[in-house]
Design a protein around this motif. Structure first.
Motif, PDB file in Angstrom:
ATOM      1  N   LYS A  56      -1.879  14.537  -8.571  1.00  0.00           N
ATOM      2  CA  LYS A  56      -2.862  14.031  -9.515  1.00  0.00           C
ATOM      3  C   LYS A  56      -3.428  12.712  -9.026  1.00  0.00           C
ATOM      4  O   LYS A  56      -2.905  12.073  -8.127  1.00  0.00           O
ATOM      5  N   GLN A  57      -4.495  12.303  -9.686  1.00  0.00           N
ATOM      6  CA  GLN A  57      -5.060  10.979  -9.437  1.00  0.00           C
ATOM      7  C   GLN A  57      -4.083   9.957  -9.995  1.00  0.00           C
ATOM      8  O   GLN A  57      -3.643  10.063 -11.128  1.00  0.00           O
ATOM      9  N   PHE A  58      -3.722   8.968  -9.193  1.00  0.00           N
ATOM     10  CA  PHE A  58      -2.754   7.995  -9.668  1.00  0.00           C
ATOM     11  C   PHE A  58      -3.154   6.595  -9.243  1.00  0.00           C
ATOM     12  O   PHE A  58      -3.961   6.408  -8.342  1.00  0.00           O
ATOM     13  N   ILE A  59      -2.561   5.624  -9.926  1.00  0.00           N
ATOM     14  CA  ILE A  59      -2.743   4.218  -9.608  1.00  0.00           C
ATOM     15  C   ILE A  59      -1.412   3.715  -9.079  1.00  0.00           C
ATOM     16  O   ILE A  59      -0.366   3.969  -9.663  1.00  0.00           O
ATOM     17  N   SER A  60      -1.445   3.015  -7.968  1.00  0.00           N
ATOM     18  CA  SER A  60      -0.224   2.515  -7.348  1.00  0.00           C
ATOM     19  C   SER A  60       0.028   1.081  -7.799  1.00  0.00           C
ATOM     20  O   SER A  60      -0.817   0.208  -7.626  1.00  0.00           O
ATOM     21  N   LEU A  61       1.203   0.844  -8.385  1.00  0.00           N
ATOM     22  CA  LEU A  61       1.622  -0.494  -8.794  1.00  0.00           C
ATOM     23  C   LEU A  61       2.852  -0.852  -7.960  1.00  0.00           C
ATOM     24  O   LEU A  61       3.875  -0.190  -8.057  1.00  0.00           O
ATOM     25  N   SER A  62       2.716  -1.846  -7.104  1.00  0.00           N
ATOM     26  CA  SER A  62       3.793  -2.218  -6.191  1.00  0.00           C
ATOM     27  C   SER A  62       4.327  -3.592  -6.540  1.00  0.00           C
ATOM     28  O   SER A  62       3.568  -4.490  -6.884  1.00  0.00           O
ATOM     29  N   VAL A  63       5.651  -3.732  -6.441  1.00  0.00           N
ATOM     30  CA  VAL A  63       6.317  -5.007  -6.656  1.00  0.00           C
ATOM     31  C   VAL A  63       7.095  -5.306  -5.377  1.00  0.00           C
ATOM     32  O   VAL A  63       7.877  -4.491  -4.918  1.00  0.00           O
ATOM     33  N   THR A  64       6.882  -6.488  -4.811  1.00  0.00           N
ATOM     34  CA  THR A  64       7.594  -6.846  -3.584  1.00  0.00           C
ATOM     35  C   THR A  64       8.898  -7.547  -3.932  1.00  0.00           C
ATOM     36  O   THR A  64       9.163  -7.851  -5.100  1.00  0.00           O
ATOM     37  N   GLU A  65       9.700  -7.814  -2.915  1.00  0.00           N
ATOM     38  CA  GLU A  65      11.004  -8.451  -3.136  1.00  0.00           C
ATOM     39  C   GLU A  65      10.872  -9.863  -3.680  1.00  0.00           C
ATOM     40  O   GLU A  65      11.756 -10.342  -4.383  1.00  0.00           O
ATOM     41  N   PHE A  69       3.040  -8.837  -7.453  1.00  0.00           N
ATOM     42  CA  PHE A  69       2.582  -7.572  -8.002  1.00  0.00           C
ATOM     43  C   PHE A  69       1.244  -7.198  -7.371  1.00  0.00           C
ATOM     44  O   PHE A  69       0.364  -8.038  -7.209  1.00  0.00           O
ATOM     45  N   TYR A  70       1.106  -5.908  -7.055  1.00  0.00           N
ATOM     46  CA  TYR A  70      -0.116  -5.381  -6.451  1.00  0.00           C
ATOM     47  C   TYR A  70      -0.509  -4.104  -7.180  1.00  0.00           C
ATOM     48  O   TYR A  70       0.321  -3.245  -7.417  1.00  0.00           O
ATOM     49  N   ILE A  71      -1.789  -4.000  -7.503  1.00  0.00           N
ATOM     50  CA  ILE A  71      -2.330  -2.752  -8.045  1.00  0.00           C
ATOM     51  C   ILE A  71      -3.316  -2.236  -7.010  1.00  0.00           C
ATOM     52  O   ILE A  71      -4.342  -2.864  -6.760  1.00  0.00           O
ATOM     53  N   ASP A  72      -2.985  -1.113  -6.408  1.00  0.00           N
ATOM     54  CA  ASP A  72      -3.781  -0.520  -5.323  1.00  0.00           C
ATOM     55  C   ASP A  72      -4.084  -1.550  -4.243  1.00  0.00           C
ATOM     56  O   ASP A  72      -5.235  -1.748  -3.849  1.00  0.00           O
ATOM     57  N   LYS A  73      -3.060  -2.242  -3.783  1.00  0.00           N
ATOM     58  CA  LYS A  73      -3.106  -3.244  -2.706  1.00  0.00           C
ATOM     59  C   LYS A  73      -3.843  -4.528  -3.080  1.00  0.00           C
ATOM     60  O   LYS A  73      -4.099  -5.348  -2.227  1.00  0.00           O
ATOM     61  N   GLU A  74      -4.217  -4.701  -4.324  1.00  0.00           N
ATOM     62  CA  GLU A  74      -4.867  -5.939  -4.763  1.00  0.00           C
ATOM     63  C   GLU A  74      -3.828  -6.804  -5.470  1.00  0.00           C
ATOM     64  O   GLU A  74      -3.212  -6.360  -6.443  1.00  0.00           O
ATOM     65  N   ARG A 100       6.168   1.327  -7.421  1.00  0.00           N
ATOM     66  CA  ARG A 100       6.921   1.191  -6.178  1.00  0.00           C
ATOM     67  C   ARG A 100       7.624  -0.154  -6.231  1.00  0.00           C
ATOM     68  O   ARG A 100       6.980  -1.188  -6.177  1.00  0.00           O
ATOM     69  N   ILE A 101       8.941  -0.094  -6.373  1.00  0.00           N
ATOM     70  CA  ILE A 101       9.732  -1.305  -6.517  1.00  0.00           C
ATOM     71  C   ILE A 101      10.915  -1.229  -5.561  1.00  0.00           C
ATOM     72  O   ILE A 101      11.514  -0.168  -5.412  1.00  0.00           O
TER      73      ILE A 101
END
Length: 131
Positions: A56-65, A69-74, A100-101
């Motif tokens: 599906k279409q998704f939004i990536s939310l990443s948390v680094t160590e 916080f990043y939403i679609d690399k922003e 992604r944590i």
């Protein structure tokens, strides 16, 4: 009187250029495969036995160590995370947010992020790597 027979024509396939073509195809597919998912920030994900892939279409939310916080690399500040996430959703509640944590972050950090989804009734999925 000797009769000379004509030499028969033998079909040949020139294979010298095939190796060049195969080399260029190999390079093309290697480059394309590295660009397959450009919205991912590299990190060590938690491991799970059962992984499921989403088409599906998704939004990536990443948390680094270091808790950036990043939403679609922003990059996004935690205070603006909820408003930025809602603006990315564009009112569509069917989209999935893939979180992604890193595996070594505290559980409270994950819960803080998931509370945003609970407040706004969003679908959150935690990304894992195969065990």
């Amino acid at each position: 009187m000797s009769i000379k027979r004509k030499r028969r024509f033998h079909a040949e396939v020139a294979t010298s250029s095939l190796s060049d073509i195969m080399f260029f195809l190999l390079l093309f597919f290697l480059i394309i495969s590295t660009l397959a998912n450009p919205n991912v920030i590299k990190m060590t994900l938690p491991k799970a036995q059962a992984n499921e892939k989403t088409n599906k279409q998704f939004i990536s939310l990443s948390v680094t160590e270091d808790k950036k916080f990043y939403i679609d690399k922003e990059p996004v500040a935690f205070d603006a995370l909820e408003s930025t996430l809602m603006s990315k959703m564009n009112g569509e509640k069917d989209q999935t947010v893939v979180v992604r944590i890193p595996f070594n972050l505290q559980v409270q950090d994950l819960v803080d992020v998931l509370q945003i989804g609970v407040r706004n009734n969003l679908k959150f999925v935690i990304a894992t790597s195969p065990k």
